[in-house]
Design a protein around this motif. Sequence first.
Motif, PDB file in Angstrom:
ATOM      1  N   THR A  34       0.818  -1.218   0.000  1.00 26.80           N
ATOM      2  CA  THR A  34       0.000   0.000   0.000  1.00 26.80           C
ATOM      3  C   THR A  34       0.849   1.264   0.000  1.00 26.80           C
ATOM      4  OG1 THR A  34      -0.120  -0.120   2.433  1.00 26.80           O
ATOM      5  CG2 THR A  34      -1.942  -1.123   1.194  1.00 26.80           C
ATOM      6  N   GLY A  35       2.145   1.124  -0.269  1.00 27.58           N
ATOM      7  CA  GLY A  35       3.047   2.271  -0.236  1.00 27.58           C
ATOM      8  C   GLY A  35       2.901   3.184  -1.434  1.00 27.58           C
ATOM      9  N   PRO A  36       3.638   4.292  -1.449  1.00 26.98           N
ATOM     10  CA  PRO A  36       3.494   5.300  -2.506  1.00 26.98           C
ATOM     11  C   PRO A  36       4.133   4.916  -3.832  1.00 26.98           C
ATOM     12  CG  PRO A  36       5.194   5.967  -0.943  1.00 26.98           C
ATOM     13  CD  PRO A  36       4.568   4.731  -0.377  1.00 26.98           C
ATOM     14  N   SER A  37       5.103   3.987  -3.850  1.00 25.62           N
ATOM     15  CA  SER A  37       5.801   3.665  -5.100  1.00 25.62           C
ATOM     16  C   SER A  37       5.898   2.160  -5.291  1.00 25.62           C
ATOM     17  CB  SER A  37       7.213   4.283  -5.100  1.00 25.62           C
ATOM     18  OG  SER A  37       7.913   3.904  -6.263  1.00 25.62           O
ATOM     19  N   VAL A  38       4.936   1.613  -6.013  1.00 25.58           N
ATOM     20  CA  VAL A  38       4.986   0.184  -6.303  1.00 25.58           C
ATOM     21  C   VAL A  38       6.121  -0.126  -7.262  1.00 25.58           C
ATOM     22  CG1 VAL A  38       3.389   0.250  -8.273  1.00 25.58           C
ATOM     23  CG2 VAL A  38       3.561  -1.820  -6.877  1.00 25.58           C
ATOM     24  N   GLN A  39       6.525   0.861  -8.077  1.00 30.84           N
ATOM     25  CA  GLN A  39       7.620   0.644  -9.023  1.00 30.84           C
ATOM     26  C   GLN A  39       8.924   0.339  -8.289  1.00 30.84           C
ATOM     27  OE1 GLN A  39       7.331   0.454 -12.446  1.00 30.84           O
ATOM     28  NE2 GLN A  39       9.425  -0.340 -12.226  1.00 30.84           N
ATOM     29  N   ALA A  40       9.113   0.963  -7.123  1.00 28.95           N
ATOM     30  CA  ALA A  40      10.319   0.704  -6.331  1.00 28.95           C
ATOM     31  C   ALA A  40      10.373  -0.759  -5.894  1.00 28.95           C
ATOM     32  CB  ALA A  40      10.366   1.620  -5.110  1.00 28.95           C
ATOM     33  N   ILE A  41       9.204  -1.341  -5.600  1.00 24.78           N
ATOM     34  CA  ILE A  41       9.132  -2.753  -5.214  1.00 24.78           C
ATOM     35  C   ILE A  41       9.455  -3.646  -6.408  1.00 24.78           C
ATOM     36  CG2 ILE A  41       7.621  -4.590  -4.352  1.00 24.78           C
ATOM     37  CD1 ILE A  41       8.313  -2.542  -2.234  1.00 24.78           C
ATOM     38  N   LEU A  42       8.894  -3.305  -7.558  1.00 25.27           N
ATOM     39  CA  LEU A  42       9.136  -4.088  -8.773  1.00 25.27           C
ATOM     40  C   LEU A  42      10.604  -4.009  -9.193  1.00 25.27           C
ATOM     41  CD1 LEU A  42       5.949  -3.131 -10.836  1.00 25.27           C
ATOM     42  CD2 LEU A  42       6.285  -5.122  -9.360  1.00 25.27           C
ATOM     43  N   ASP A  43      11.218  -2.846  -8.971  1.00 24.86           N
ATOM     44  CA  ASP A  43      12.635  -2.698  -9.305  1.00 24.86           C
ATOM     45  C   ASP A  43      13.507  -3.508  -8.359  1.00 24.86           C
ATOM     46  OD1 ASP A  43      12.044  -0.980 -11.374  1.00 24.86           O
ATOM     47  OD2 ASP A  43      12.362   0.841 -10.197  1.00 24.86           O
ATOM     48  N   LYS A  44      13.141  -3.541  -7.096  1.00 23.73           N
ATOM     49  CA  LYS A  44      13.949  -4.242  -6.092  1.00 23.73           C
ATOM     50  C   LYS A  44      13.812  -5.745  -6.218  1.00 23.73           C
ATOM     51  CE  LYS A  44      16.652  -4.381  -2.502  1.00 23.73           C
ATOM     52  NZ  LYS A  44      18.078  -3.979  -2.622  1.00 23.73           N
TER      53      LYS A  44
END
Length: 326
Positions: free
Chosen positions: A257-267
């Motif tokens: 539910t965080g502000p940047s799902v892209q950061a999760i996908l990148d990590k």
Amino acid sequence: MYQDNEKSIKTDRVMELFFRAMKGESLSAQQLSYEYNVSARSITRDINSLKNFLAEHRELFENAELEYSSSNHCYTLKMDNFLSNKELLSITKVLIGSRAFNNQDLLEIIKKLKNNTTVADREKLENLIRKELYHYNEIGCDCQSVIDNIWKLTDCIENKSLITITYNRMDRKQVKRKIKPVSIMFSEYYFYLIAYVSDSKDSTVPIYFRVDRIVDMTIHRENFSITREQSIDEGMLRQKSQFMWPGPERRIRFEFTGPSVQAILDKIPTAKIVDRQDGTYIIEAEVFGAGIKMFLLSQGAWVKVIAPSEFVEEMKKEIQKMQSLY
């Protein structure tokens, strides 16, 4: 005698122009004529000689050629396999950000990179990285040189040589291990040696050693072999592993539910969004090792693990331990 001397001066000048072009400098016949105290026509002839030489040796210089720009009336060397100044800057920034090398090794690498730039661009590069270098803080390192260790280990991997390493464990206890080195990877500030312990009962489980903690190594005359099951797919390991932490391979599912799902996908390169409801992303990923738990915990209340059940229990227990500290 005079003609020979003049010919030698011209050859030296052409060579100098070539090296200046290799460092990314734009060659202006007018400007160079002032520098060398010769006519612009002489410089043009030098440049034409250089162009002809490159054309005759295309295979040797990877299709290098001097290109003329009518906008600034300069010739620029274009080579497929040479780093451009913008690429050199990017590499330098990555090297500094990695913190993987000691100050001396880092400065030596950057010095060599800077030598491949023009004088003007060298000054620009120095200005851009001066503060970062001043505040550079290398990782704690037990060995004399990470670079030297990497090179020795690379030879051992290529030659399949058994080695005995003296290693400082995480608890700072020093141990010796006779191992079969199979791969080297970089992740999160550190270089890791992936190896199999030669006398281990479970010879299918690789062990990770931080290269900077290898304080000594003995290279044996014995060679080793590995099975197909023991071969390491570095690309797949990098996709599935977080922080190079060993552990089981599994498919996980969690809410974000965080502000940047892209950061999760990148990590997490294997992560995929399988559903989205009211700002909550449902994400699935194939992972390897316990490092994923460390990463997901770092996301705080933005993450809720929902599968598999044993991973949910692991997260609950870890959160309870954390809560008991406060």
